[in-house]
Design an enzyme around this catalytic site. Sequence first.
Site, mmCIF file in Angstrom:
data_model
loop_
_atom_site.group_PDB
_atom_site.id
_atom_site.type_symbol
_atom_site.label_atom_id
_atom_site.label_comp_id
_atom_site.label_asym_id
_atom_site.label_seq_id
_atom_site.Cartn_x
_atom_site.Cartn_y
_atom_site.Cartn_z
ATOM 1 N N ASP A 12 133.643 45.776 35.580
ATOM 2 C CA ASP A 12 133.407 45.703 33.954
ATOM 3 C C ASP A 12 132.007 46.237 33.918
ATOM 4 O O ASP A 12 131.499 46.372 34.855
ATOM 5 C CB ASP A 12 133.486 44.289 33.470
ATOM 6 C CG ASP A 12 133.011 44.158 32.111
ATOM 7 O OD1 ASP A 12 133.478 45.095 31.455
ATOM 8 O OD2 ASP A 12 132.104 43.088 31.913
ATOM 9 N N ASP A 14 129.705 46.004 30.658
ATOM 10 C CA ASP A 14 128.558 45.219 29.851
ATOM 11 C C ASP A 14 128.447 43.840 30.560
ATOM 12 O O ASP A 14 129.589 43.245 30.511
ATOM 13 C CB ASP A 14 128.900 45.051 28.389
ATOM 14 C CG ASP A 14 128.804 46.179 27.682
ATOM 15 O OD1 ASP A 14 128.084 47.339 28.211
ATOM 16 O OD2 ASP A 14 129.513 46.379 26.659
ATOM 17 N N ASP A 174 132.159 39.449 34.172
ATOM 18 C CA ASP A 174 131.567 38.450 33.483
ATOM 19 C C ASP A 174 132.286 37.649 32.102
ATOM 20 O O ASP A 174 131.846 36.672 31.695
ATOM 21 C CB ASP A 174 130.040 38.769 32.868
ATOM 22 C CG ASP A 174 130.124 39.566 31.688
ATOM 23 O OD1 ASP A 174 130.950 40.608 31.730
ATOM 24 O OD2 ASP A 174 129.246 39.366 30.974
#
Length: 228
Positions: A12, A14, A174
Site C-alpha cells: 500500500d 499512504d 495499514d
Amino acid sequence: MNIKPYPLIVFDMDGTLIDSLPDIDRSCQTLLKSYGLPPISTQSVRSTLGDGIKVTVEKILDNAGKEASFIDRNEAIERFVKDYVPHAADLSKPFEGAEEVLIKFKKNGWKIALCSNKITQAAKNILEKLNLQSYFDFIAGGDCFADKKPYPVHLLGIINYLQVSPTKTVMVGDHLNDILVARNAHITGSIFAEWGYGDLCIGKEATMRARSIKDVPIIAEKMIDKKP
C-alpha cells in the site's frame, strides 16, 4: 498464463511506504478554504484516508456541516485533484527504512508492486519525486482496474500482469482494505503495518503484523516459505 517463479510483495502507499498525510492535509485545507469553509484538524483528515481521494473529499465535506451540503461533490473532487496531483510529493517522504526494504526485496529476487486506492498518476508522481519508482515492477492506483481495494480485481490484476502466483504473494498495508483485498484475492497473506495511519486493532485481522517496515522482509520470507 505462464506463471513466473518469483515471489511478489505488494505495498500500500499512504501510511505504509510513504508518510503522505502532510500533502493530503494541505490540499484538504486548501479545498475547504476555496469554499469559504473553516479548516479541520489533521487528525480528522487522517481518519478519512484509505478509500481513495473521492471518499476523502466526500467525508471532509460531509463533516463540514450545512455550509457544505450544497457543494457539488464531483466538482469538489475535480478541484481537489487539480490542486493535489501536481503537489502530491511536496511534503511527503518515505517512512524511515522504506528504501532499504525495497532494495532488500530486489536483492532477494522478489517482484515489487504498489496497490493503492490513490490515483495512479499521483502515486507515480510521488514515487518518482522520492526516487523510489525504479524499484517497482508495477504501480496500480485505484483507477487502474475495474474496481479498487478491497475488491480482489485490484490485487489480482497486479498478479496477472506480473504473471506470478497468488500463493507466492504477500500484501502489506495499514488499512482494513489492505487486509481484505489480500483475503478476497486468496493470496499467501497480509502484513499489517503498525507504524501507519490505521488503528492498531485492524492488525488482528491480518495474517501477520510488523512493528517497523524494516521487519517486513523477514516476515514475508517466512510466510512464503510456509507455502508449498
